[in-house]
Design an enzyme around this catalytic site. Structure first.
Site, PDB file in Angstrom:
ATOM      1  N   LYS A 208       0.789  -1.383  -0.004  1.00 18.91           N
ATOM      2  CA  LYS A 208      -0.013   0.034   0.099  1.00 18.91           C
ATOM      3  C   LYS A 208       1.057   1.336  -0.098  1.00 18.91           C
ATOM      4  O   LYS A 208       0.671   2.102  -0.754  1.00 18.91           O
ATOM      5  CB  LYS A 208      -0.787   0.139   1.206  1.00 18.91           C
ATOM      6  CG  LYS A 208      -2.164  -0.825   1.245  1.00 18.91           C
ATOM      7  CD  LYS A 208      -3.007  -0.359   2.508  1.00 18.91           C
ATOM      8  CE  LYS A 208      -4.206  -1.156   2.680  1.00 18.91           C
ATOM      9  NZ  LYS A 208      -4.977  -0.828   3.490  1.00 18.91           N
TER      10      LYS A 208
ATOM     11  N   CYS B 199     -19.430  -1.072   7.399  1.00 21.90           N
ATOM     12  CA  CYS B 199     -19.794  -0.421   8.880  1.00 21.90           C
ATOM     13  C   CYS B 199     -21.081  -0.899   9.671  1.00 21.90           C
ATOM     14  O   CYS B 199     -21.048  -1.022  10.674  1.00 21.90           O
ATOM     15  CB  CYS B 199     -19.647   1.205   8.381  1.00 21.90           C
ATOM     16  SG  CYS B 199     -18.416   1.774   7.728  1.00 21.90           S
TER      17      CYS B 199
END
Ligand code: UGA
Length: 480
Positions: free
Chosen positions: A35, A327
């Site tokens: 990343k 979420c």
């Protein structure tokens, strides 16, 4: 200000990029080398609209690293912990990454006042827990090797036992902590830092927009200095006096952003209560949609009709196959799990979850009813991501739906503008046929299941695809 963001996921990276754009000096730290390498090249490791452009615009104020020692924690004003908090099997949040980050920060704190902010969605009470982790890590590093006291008690422990938490302040004012010469004395840990909670309300797919133009900013802390520091950090957003980037213009009439300041636990709870309420709103409209279908009413009109009541509001009333993503499922489960620790039930939130997950089964049943027999039929999923404008597959309805269809013997095809590589990597065992081109994916299929409402799907040549009803279209998002 100098900012460190730990974790370059959706929350961390978007926050870091926006703060850098606003002129702060931001270091983004992630232990994932891939990343960080990608970010150093200016390529975001996730798909988020405008992120690549914003990364370029803010690049001069951004530093990327995998190494805590290169992050200059002592010289940093604000450290955001924005690491993942995946669900444990029992629904509670797994805080291993938060704990590792807090420990690594605590070991390196020194000198200047630093605010450590929990930006990850953490269970209520985590702020205090993070404070303890940081204090302990701080003490570990800043206490000299144990020396015997006359009573044979290591000096550090004698301080601790004589004065409890407050004893860590025995070494004097903040200045004395800047010198390494006073090894053996504990530095004034709690004077050097404060813990805050600053929950994030950004939605994937419009994360940068939500960060620049939020409905509100919530800051929770016991130490007023933490609130002051964070208010200064967010000042350009609060006052809306920054030059808006061309790709994300300020909405007309958008002015000052409300600031909510409160204690740590309230800030943590605001996040869970907000997400659970939104999840509940979606499940509510889906429950109404079930009855609407039975009585022959139109759920889209119902949603409009109730949404125009300002007490209800029009958003999050799209009925369909319900919520997915990282979420709502996780946060509703975590809230129920926290309540359970207090011997409390949360029947409303529990029901919202049950309604939601049953929608996926109902959707497959609808396909079965349309096709009569699923075995041997070709079924095309339009969309894989949990919603448009993201490549995120966490808790995506498409996964459960594909699995159920495959289990019933259907041949499953799928298409998605950005999520195919993630699906192939994460679910290689599923044996789905992937198509980059949606027009190809729907050719000679028995049914098309609209799972994610990517706008491009509206433009397909539906008249030809559906062949006068020979091919079934099952719309999971009330999109058409
Ligand atoms: C959600 C919240 O909306 C954010 O405020 C919060 O910051 C974020 O969680 C988080 O905790 O990090 P997000 O999961 O990115 O954001 O996406 P939403 O836009 O909220 O959509 C969630 C799911 O609900 C999607 O699967 C979407 O398709 C579904 N949904 C949404 C509906 O089924 N109907 C609706 O009317 C709205």
């Amino acid at each position: 200000m100098k900012v460190l963001v730990i974790g370059t996921g959706y929350v961390g990276l978007n926050t870091g990029v926006v703060l850098a754009y606003l002129g702060h000096h931001v270091t983004c730290l992630d232990l994932n080398t891939q990343k960080i390498d990608s970010l150093k090249q200016g390529v975001p490791p996730i798909y988020e609209p405008n992120l690549e452009t914003m990364l370029t615009l803010a690049y001069d104020h951004l530093t990327f690293t995998t190494d805590y020692d290169q992050a200059d924690i002592p010289g940093t004003d604000v450290v955001f912990i924005a690491v993942g908090t995946p669900s444990n099997k029992d629904g509670s949040a797994n805080l291993d990454y938060v704990s590792q980050a807090a420990h690594s920060v605590g070991q390196r704190l020194n000198g200047n006042f630093t605010v450590i902010v929990n930006k990850s969605t953490v269970p209520i009470g985590s702020g205090n827990w993070v404070a303890t982790l940081i204090r302990d890590a701080y003490k570990e590093t800043h206490t000299a090797p144990p020396q015997s006291t006359p009573a044979g008690i290591p000096s550090s422990l004698s301080r601790e036992t004589s004065g409890g938490d407050k004893s860590v302040n025995l070494s004097g004012g903040p200045d004395s902590s800047r010198s390494d010469a006073n090894a053996g004395l504990l530095r004034p840990a709690h004077k050097n830092y404060a813990i805050a909670s600053n929950p994030e309300f950004l939605r994937q797919g419009s994360a940068l927009y939500d960060t620049f133009y939020p409905d509100r900013i919530v800051l929770g802390a016991e130490d007023p200095r933490a609130i002051d520091t964070l208010t200064n950090l967010y000042r350009p957003i609060l006052n809306q006096d920054f030059a808006a980037p061309e790709c994300l213009p300020r909405p007309e009439g958008f002015s000052a952003v409300p600031l909510v300041t409160c204690d740590l636990a309230s800030a943590e709870m605001i996040k869970y209560a907000a997400n659970s309420f939104l999840a509940l709103k979606i499940s509510y409209i889906n429950e109404i949609a079930h009855l609407a279908e039975k009585v022959g009413a139109d759920i889209t009109q119902i949603a409009r009709g109730i949404g125009l009541d300002s007490r209800i509001g029009p958003r999050f009333l799209n009925a369909g196959i319900g919520w997915g993503g990282s979420c709502f499922g996780k946060d509703t489960a975590a809230l129920i799990s926290t309540a359970c620790e207090y011997n409390l039930e949360m029947p409303i939130i529990q029901a919202a979850r049950e309604v939601n997950y049953k929608l996926r089964e109902d959707f497959v049943m609808r396909a079965q009813q349309e096709l009569k027999i699923l075995k041997g039929k070709t079924v095309t999923l339009l969309g894989l991501a949990f919603k448009p404008n993201t490549d995120d597959l966490r808790d995506a309805p498409a996964i459960d739906i594909a699995k159920m269809l495959l289990l019933r013997g259907a041949k499953v095809r799928a298409t998605d503008p950005v999520a195919i590589p993630n699906m192939q990597n994460q679910y290689p065992e599923l044996g789905i046929e992937y198509y980059e081109d949606p027009a190809e994916a729907v050719r000679d299929t028995d049914a098309v299941l609209l799972v994610t409402e990517w706008p491009i799907y509206k433009k397909l040549d539906w008249k030809n695809i559906l062949k006068d009803g020979q091919v079934k279209l099952i719309d999971g998002r009330n999109f058409f």
